[in-house]
Design an enzyme around this catalytic site. Structure first.
Site, short mmCIF file in Angstrom:
data_model
loop_
_atom_site.label_atom_id
_atom_site.label_comp_id
_atom_site.label_asym_id
_atom_site.label_seq_id
_atom_site.Cartn_x
_atom_site.Cartn_y
_atom_site.Cartn_z
CG ASN A 11 3.87 9.18 -1.47
OD1 ASN A 11 4.32 10.20 -0.94
ND2 ASN A 11 2.63 8.76 -1.30
CE LYS A 13 2.41 6.66 1.58
NZ LYS A 13 1.39 5.67 1.91
CG HIS A 96 -1.65 9.75 -1.43
ND1 HIS A 96 -2.12 9.17 -0.27
CD2 HIS A 96 -0.77 8.88 -1.97
CE1 HIS A 96 -1.53 8.00 -0.11
NE2 HIS A 96 -0.71 7.80 -1.13
CD GLU A 98 -1.15 7.92 3.12
OE1 GLU A 98 -0.26 8.79 3.02
OE2 GLU A 98 -0.91 6.70 3.02
CD GLU A 168 -1.14 5.32 -4.59
OE1 GLU A 168 0.00 4.85 -4.62
OE2 GLU A 168 -1.52 6.15 -3.76
N GLY A 174 -0.19 0.66 2.28
CA GLY A 174 0.42 0.50 3.59
C GLY A 174 -0.07 -0.71 4.35
CB SER A 212 1.37 -3.33 -0.46
OG SER A 212 0.70 -2.79 0.67
N GLY A 233 5.29 3.58 -1.67
CA GLY A 233 5.39 4.23 -0.36
C GLY A 233 6.47 3.58 0.48
#
Ligand code: PGA
Length: 249
Positions: A11, A13, A96, A98, A168, A174, A212, A233
């Site tokens: 991903n 992003k 997701h 985010e 997740e 992150g 992570s 990510g």
């Protein structure tokens, strides 16, 4: 138990221009030439076509990071499932955290996006996961169950096996704070139970862990019985690190 092919997704992003995406694919392909896993790259919309074209004939499949639930219409700035499918995109990340946090992605919209993706022939990669507060309050299972029931409400049980679920935990994304293999396994097993109760052939569904994931922790996470892959990510931005994660599955 049916064999579940490991599924490792990058991903990106809002990272990588088209030129950077091209360079990544060129560096990755020789490193994963021997893999039998599903390797999925999720670039920005603008780099989708480049990654599709450059990875033809390889193990790499391409996913978008979002889509609109309608096929077309007056939705300025949006992209629909048929537009993605036309490019040769095969999957799409939906829900997701985010997007849920920063772009008001709701469970109501997701309940429409998941069937719209399936109708266009795209494999949804549906993300679910709890906040740190919810985990501290021992609400992890309640949050996961609520998200799954809401987001999959309009999907027939027979179609559930065609959906990939990514667990997740928001506090692990992150942050460098990975869930322990035990925490991740427990949540993924719970997700499989919820899908089974929804009538899915739950042993066939791929359930990923994300948050992570790095070469140093991937093998231990991926060795858990209910963790079938990873949504990566930060560590997916480097072809060497990403290839190492693919290898550790
Ligand atoms: P991270 O992101 O690997 O950088 O934690 C994972 C994700 O957001 O899918």
């Amino acid at each position: 138990m049916p064999d579940r092919t490991p599924y490792i997704a990058a991903n990106w992003k809002m990272h990588k221009t088209v030129a950077e995406a091209a360079a990544f694919v060129d560096a990755l392909l020789p490193r994963i030439a021997a893999t039998h896993h599903d390797v999925v790259i999720c670039p920005s919309y603008l780099a989708l076509n480049e990654v599709v074209e450059r990875s033809r004939g390889s193990a790499v499949r391409v996913a978008a990071q979002n889509m609109h639930e309608e096929q077309s219409g007056a939705f300025t700035g949006e992209v629909s499932a048929p537009m993605l499918a036309e490019l040769g995109v095969e999957a799409v990340v939906l829900g997701h955290s985010e997007r849920r946090q920063h772009f008001n992605e709701t469970d109501e919209a997701l309940a429409r996006k998941v069937p719209a993706a399936l109708a266009a022939g795209l494999e949804p990669i549906l993300c679910v996961g709890e906040s740190e507060e919810a985990r501290d309050a021992e609400q992890t299972e309640a949050v996961l169950e609520r998200q799954l029931q809401a987001d999959l409400a309009a999907v027939e049980s027979g179609a559930l096996a065609g959906i990939v679920i990514a667990y997740e935990p928001i506090w692990a994304i992150g942050t460098g704070r990975t869930a322990t293999p035990e925490q991740a396994q427990e949540a993924c097993a719970f997700i499989r139970d919820v899908l089974r109760e929804r009538g899915a052939v739950a042993d066939s569904v791929r359930i990923l862990y994300g948050g992570s994931v790095k070469p140093a922790n991937a093998a231990e996470l991926l060795a858990q019985p209910d963790i079938d892959g990873a949504l990566v990510g930060g560590a997916s931005l480097d072809p060497g690190e990403f290839a190492a994660i693919v290898d550790s599955a």
